[in-house]
Design a protein around this motif. Structure first.
Motif, PDB file in Angstrom:
ATOM      1  N   ALA A  49      74.900  13.214  58.477  1.00 18.84           N
ATOM      2  CA  ALA A  49      73.791  13.472  57.942  1.00 18.84           C
ATOM      3  C   ALA A  49      73.332  14.655  58.413  1.00 18.84           C
ATOM      4  O   ALA A  49      72.553  15.836  57.550  1.00 18.84           O
ATOM      5  CB  ALA A  49      72.765  12.443  58.726  1.00 18.84           C
ATOM      6  N   LYS A  52      74.756  17.459  55.715  1.00 22.09           N
ATOM      7  CA  LYS A  52      74.182  17.374  54.423  1.00 22.09           C
ATOM      8  C   LYS A  52      72.594  17.630  54.586  1.00 22.09           C
ATOM      9  O   LYS A  52      72.180  18.356  53.535  1.00 22.09           O
ATOM     10  CB  LYS A  52      74.385  15.832  53.855  1.00 22.09           C
ATOM     11  N   CYS A  53      71.855  17.384  55.478  1.00 25.01           N
ATOM     12  CA  CYS A  53      70.627  17.621  55.471  1.00 25.01           C
ATOM     13  C   CYS A  53      70.430  19.297  56.116  1.00 25.01           C
ATOM     14  O   CYS A  53      69.592  19.927  55.468  1.00 25.01           O
ATOM     15  CB  CYS A  53      69.801  16.716  56.744  1.00 25.01           C
ATOM     16  N   THR A  80      67.268   9.882  60.040  1.00 26.89           N
ATOM     17  CA  THR A  80      66.141  10.671  59.813  1.00 26.89           C
ATOM     18  C   THR A  80      66.230  11.963  60.712  1.00 26.89           C
ATOM     19  O   THR A  80      66.208  11.752  62.178  1.00 26.89           O
ATOM     20  CB  THR A  80      64.898   9.960  59.907  1.00 26.89           C
ATOM     21  N   CYS A  94      64.520  15.030  56.702  1.00 27.30           N
ATOM     22  CA  CYS A  94      65.439  14.611  55.805  1.00 27.30           C
ATOM     23  C   CYS A  94      65.844  13.188  56.477  1.00 27.30           C
ATOM     24  O   CYS A  94      66.169  13.072  57.420  1.00 27.30           O
ATOM     25  CB  CYS A  94      66.537  15.688  56.156  1.00 27.30           C
ATOM     26  N   ARG A  95      65.995  12.362  55.456  1.00 25.44           N
ATOM     27  CA  ARG A  95      66.609  10.995  55.874  1.00 25.44           C
ATOM     28  C   ARG A  95      67.949  10.710  54.958  1.00 25.44           C
ATOM     29  O   ARG A  95      68.014  11.121  53.747  1.00 25.44           O
ATOM     30  CB  ARG A  95      65.725  10.152  55.304  1.00 25.44           C
ATOM     31  N   TYR A  96      69.053  10.297  55.724  1.00 22.84           N
ATOM     32  CA  TYR A  96      70.418  10.293  55.085  1.00 22.84           C
ATOM     33  C   TYR A  96      71.025   8.896  55.340  1.00 22.84           C
ATOM     34  O   TYR A  96      70.758   8.267  56.458  1.00 22.84           O
ATOM     35  CB  TYR A  96      71.141  11.297  55.615  1.00 22.84           C
ATOM     36  N   ILE A 102      71.417  11.794  50.655  1.00 23.59           N
ATOM     37  CA  ILE A 102      69.830  12.096  51.013  1.00 23.59           C
ATOM     38  C   ILE A 102      68.875  11.213  50.212  1.00 23.59           C
ATOM     39  O   ILE A 102      69.189  11.306  48.985  1.00 23.59           O
ATOM     40  CB  ILE A 102      69.502  13.440  50.928  1.00 23.59           C
ATOM     41  N   LEU A 105      63.843  14.182  51.320  1.00 21.50           N
ATOM     42  CA  LEU A 105      63.719  15.700  51.722  1.00 21.50           C
ATOM     43  C   LEU A 105      62.230  15.933  51.477  1.00 21.50           C
ATOM     44  O   LEU A 105      61.797  15.993  50.509  1.00 21.50           O
ATOM     45  CB  LEU A 105      64.716  16.478  50.856  1.00 21.50           C
TER      46      LEU A 105
END
Length: 132
Positions: A49, A52-53, A80, A94-96, A102, A105
């Motif tokens: 997370a 990537k975020c 999150t 951002c939530r993964y 994702i 965003l």
């Protein structure tokens, strides 16, 4: 003098043997294995997370976000992350979700990515046919 050396070597060998016996007889309990797996999963999810975020926010804002200001997670499925004051943005969220990537965003009031979170319910197993 030689007897002291021999006694020292024998003593060292006995200590090593006892150590090997203790290590060899110590086993992980099922609960310890489950806790270890949970910690590994949680760590993997948090790392993915954050990677990537951070990349997604950097691509949108143009500034590398460092430590999130806030975070929320169930430690199994989602994370999150929220950054405050990243470059020109006041807030980046951002939530993964594990196995989905994702799903949200937001940069300030602008939604860049918003995907419906898929539920992971396995299909029902087919019922066996009765042969007569």
């Amino acid at each position: 003098m030689e007897s002291n050396v021999v006694k020292g070597l024998v003593g060292f060998a006995i200590v090593m043997a006892v150590g090997f016996v203790i290590v060899g007889t110590t086993r992980e309990t099922p609960q310890e294995k489950i806790q270890g797996a949970f910690l590994q999963t949680s760590n993997l999810l948090s790392s993915l997370a954050l990677d990537k975020c951070t990349e997604a926010v950097k691509n949108e804002v143009g500034t590398h976000p460092y430590s999130p200001s806030e975070s929320d997670s169930d430690h199994v499925k989602y994370v999150t992350l929220i950054w405050n004051n990243v470059g020109s943005a006041k807030r980046a969220e951002c939530r993964y979700i594990m196995d989905q990537g994702i799903t949200l965003l937001k940069i300030d009031d602008r939604t860049v990515i918003e995907k419906e979170a898929a539920t992971t319910v396995a299909p029902a197993a087919p019922r066996p046919a009765h042969h007569q």
